[in-house]
Design a protein around this motif. Structure first.
Motif, PDB file in Angstrom:
ATOM      1  N   UNK A  18       0.807  -1.220   0.000  1.00 27.00           N
ATOM      2  CA  UNK A  18       0.000   0.000   0.000  1.00 27.00           C
ATOM      3  C   UNK A  18       0.837   1.265   0.000  1.00 27.00           C
ATOM      4  N   UNK A  19       2.090   1.152   0.436  1.00 31.17           N
ATOM      5  CA  UNK A  19       2.988   2.314   0.468  1.00 31.17           C
ATOM      6  C   UNK A  19       3.824   2.449  -0.805  1.00 31.17           C
ATOM      7  N   UNK A  20       3.764   1.446  -1.683  1.00 36.20           N
ATOM      8  CA  UNK A  20       4.564   1.497  -2.912  1.00 36.20           C
ATOM      9  C   UNK A  20       4.164   2.671  -3.810  1.00 36.20           C
ATOM     10  N   UNK A  21       2.869   2.940  -4.079  1.00 35.67           N
ATOM     11  CA  UNK A  21       2.537   4.079  -4.950  1.00 35.67           C
ATOM     12  C   UNK A  21       3.075   5.434  -4.444  1.00 35.67           C
ATOM     13  N   UNK A  22       2.909   5.803  -3.163  1.00 39.10           N
ATOM     14  CA  UNK A  22       3.494   7.076  -2.748  1.00 39.10           C
ATOM     15  C   UNK A  22       5.027   7.057  -2.762  1.00 39.10           C
ATOM     16  N   UNK A  23       5.618   5.892  -2.526  1.00 39.38           N
ATOM     17  CA  UNK A  23       7.076   5.780  -2.627  1.00 39.38           C
ATOM     18  C   UNK A  23       7.530   6.039  -4.062  1.00 39.38           C
ATOM     19  N   UNK A  24       6.833   5.435  -5.033  1.00 40.10           N
ATOM     20  CA  UNK A  24       7.186   5.646  -6.452  1.00 40.10           C
ATOM     21  C   UNK A  24       7.008   7.107  -6.840  1.00 40.10           C
ATOM     22  N   UNK A  28      10.042   9.211  -8.310  1.00 37.60           N
ATOM     23  CA  UNK A  28       9.883   9.944  -9.586  1.00 37.60           C
ATOM     24  C   UNK A  28      10.211  11.420  -9.410  1.00 37.60           C
ATOM     25  N   UNK A  29       9.811  12.005  -8.298  1.00 33.90           N
ATOM     26  CA  UNK A  29      10.146  13.394  -8.001  1.00 33.90           C
ATOM     27  C   UNK A  29      11.673  13.571  -7.947  1.00 33.90           C
ATOM     28  N   UNK A  30      12.364  12.657  -7.244  1.00 32.47           N
ATOM     29  CA  UNK A  30      13.828  12.756  -7.143  1.00 32.47           C
ATOM     30  C   UNK A  30      14.503  12.545  -8.498  1.00 32.47           C
ATOM     31  N   UNK A  31      13.957  11.664  -9.321  1.00 33.30           N
ATOM     32  CA  UNK A  31      14.501  11.474 -10.669  1.00 33.30           C
ATOM     33  C   UNK A  31      14.312  12.743 -11.490  1.00 33.30           C
ATOM     34  N   UNK A  32      13.136  13.333 -11.435  1.00 34.87           N
ATOM     35  CA  UNK A  32      12.855  14.555 -12.194  1.00 34.87           C
ATOM     36  C   UNK A  32      13.714  15.731 -11.741  1.00 34.87           C
ATOM     37  N   UNK A  33      14.124  15.742 -10.469  1.00 35.61           N
ATOM     38  CA  UNK A  33      14.991  16.804  -9.940  1.00 35.61           C
ATOM     39  C   UNK A  33      16.479  16.495 -10.150  1.00 35.61           C
ATOM     40  N   UNK A  34      16.791  15.402 -10.869  1.00 33.29           N
ATOM     41  CA  UNK A  34      18.166  14.960 -11.122  1.00 33.29           C
ATOM     42  C   UNK A  34      18.930  14.629  -9.840  1.00 33.29           C
ATOM     43  N   UNK A  51      21.131   5.111  -7.223  1.00 33.68           N
ATOM     44  CA  UNK A  51      22.286   5.974  -7.435  1.00 33.68           C
ATOM     45  C   UNK A  51      21.819   7.408  -7.253  1.00 33.68           C
ATOM     46  N   UNK A  52      22.463   8.118  -6.316  1.00 36.25           N
ATOM     47  CA  UNK A  52      21.995   9.434  -5.882  1.00 36.25           C
ATOM     48  C   UNK A  52      23.108  10.467  -6.015  1.00 36.25           C
ATOM     49  N   UNK A  53      22.759  11.641  -6.517  1.00 33.86           N
ATOM     50  CA  UNK A  53      23.681  12.781  -6.582  1.00 33.86           C
ATOM     51  C   UNK A  53      23.517  13.610  -5.319  1.00 33.86           C
ATOM     52  N   UNK A  54      24.616  13.804  -4.594  1.00 31.66           N
ATOM     53  CA  UNK A  54      24.573  14.574  -3.350  1.00 31.66           C
ATOM     54  C   UNK A  54      25.994  14.992  -2.987  1.00 31.66           C
ATOM     55  N   UNK A  57      27.144  11.765   2.459  1.00 35.26           N
ATOM     56  CA  UNK A  57      26.307  10.627   2.829  1.00 35.26           C
ATOM     57  C   UNK A  57      25.133  11.074   3.690  1.00 35.26           C
ATOM     58  N   UNK A  58      25.344  12.089   4.502  1.00 34.17           N
ATOM     59  CA  UNK A  58      24.265  12.610   5.345  1.00 34.17           C
ATOM     60  C   UNK A  58      23.125  13.150   4.486  1.00 34.17           C
ATOM     61  N   UNK A  59      23.478  13.827   3.408  1.00 29.41           N
ATOM     62  CA  UNK A  59      22.452  14.354   2.493  1.00 29.41           C
ATOM     63  C   UNK A  59      21.680  13.203   1.841  1.00 29.41           C
ATOM     64  N   UNK A  60      22.379  12.144   1.449  1.00 27.15           N
ATOM     65  CA  UNK A  60      21.711  10.964   0.884  1.00 27.15           C
ATOM     66  C   UNK A  60      20.749  10.380   1.905  1.00 27.15           C
ATOM     67  N   UNK A  61      21.209  10.244   3.136  1.00 30.45           N
ATOM     68  CA  UNK A  61      20.366   9.709   4.202  1.00 30.45           C
ATOM     69  C   UNK A  61      19.108  10.557   4.384  1.00 30.45           C
ATOM     70  N   UNK A  62      19.237  11.862   4.256  1.00 32.65           N
ATOM     71  CA  UNK A  62      18.079  12.750   4.397  1.00 32.65           C
ATOM     72  C   UNK A  62      17.051  12.506   3.290  1.00 32.65           C
ATOM     73  N   UNK A  63      17.502  12.163   2.093  1.00 33.06           N
ATOM     74  CA  UNK A  63      16.562  11.808   1.018  1.00 33.06           C
ATOM     75  C   UNK A  63      15.873  10.480   1.320  1.00 33.06           C
ATOM     76  N   UNK A  64      16.643   9.498   1.784  1.00 32.71           N
ATOM     77  CA  UNK A  64      16.084   8.167   2.027  1.00 32.71           C
ATOM     78  C   UNK A  64      15.056   8.168   3.151  1.00 32.71           C
ATOM     79  N   UNK A  65      15.291   8.949   4.180  1.00 27.90           N
ATOM     80  CA  UNK A  65      14.387   9.007   5.339  1.00 27.90           C
ATOM     81  C   UNK A  65      12.981   9.460   4.937  1.00 27.90           C
ATOM     82  N   UNK A  66      12.875  10.224   3.871  1.00 27.28           N
ATOM     83  CA  UNK A  66      11.583  10.775   3.455  1.00 27.28           C
ATOM     84  C   UNK A  66      10.709   9.777   2.687  1.00 27.28           C
ATOM     85  N   UNK A  67      11.241   8.613   2.365  1.00 31.44           N
ATOM     86  CA  UNK A  67      10.444   7.622   1.641  1.00 31.44           C
ATOM     87  C   UNK A  67       9.390   7.011   2.563  1.00 31.44           C
ATOM     88  N   UNK A  68       8.181   6.798   2.055  1.00 28.17           N
ATOM     89  CA  UNK A  68       7.158   6.111   2.853  1.00 28.17           C
ATOM     90  C   UNK A  68       7.558   4.682   3.244  1.00 28.17           C
TER      91      UNK A  68
END
Length: 96
Positions: A18-24, A28-34, A51-54, A57-68
């Motif tokens: 049930x959390x997969x659609x908001x995760x995707x 998609x938002x992160x892909x569109x923002x490069x 694969x993440x541009x940042x 590692x702390x910045x990468x972690x901040x992106x990952x934490x926001x996933x549902x």
């Protein structure tokens, strides 16, 4: 800007799918923002590779934490030294 590989292992329960659609939507938002260059999932091994541009590692972690799906994950973040592939090459010349 540096490139990092997040290697994520996940475990599923009844609420996971049930959390997969908001995760995707978030990915998609992160892909569109490069921010995300590539995203791959194996259901066989329950592993995700992102694969993440940042800058750090702390910045990468901040992106990952926001996933549902974050609460289902254990992961490592590794800085990449080389990141190459067919998509980064010049297109081949086609003579008419």
């Amino acid at each position: 800007m540096k490139k990092f590989q997040a290697i994520i292992h996940f475990e599923m329960d009844d609420a996971f799918m049930g959390l997969v659609p908001p995760h995707r939507t978030y990915i998609n938002y992160l892909i569109n923002k490069n921010i995300v260059d590539s995203y791959a999932v194996s259901m066989e091994s329950q592993t995700v590779w992102i694969t993440i541009n940042a800058e750090t590692k702390t910045e990468v972690d901040q992106y990952l934490v926001k996933s549902p799906l974050y609460k289902y994950w254990t992961y490592v973040i590794e800085e990449l030294f080389v990141y190459d592939g067919q998509l980064f090459r010049m297109p081949s010349l086609q003579m008419n």
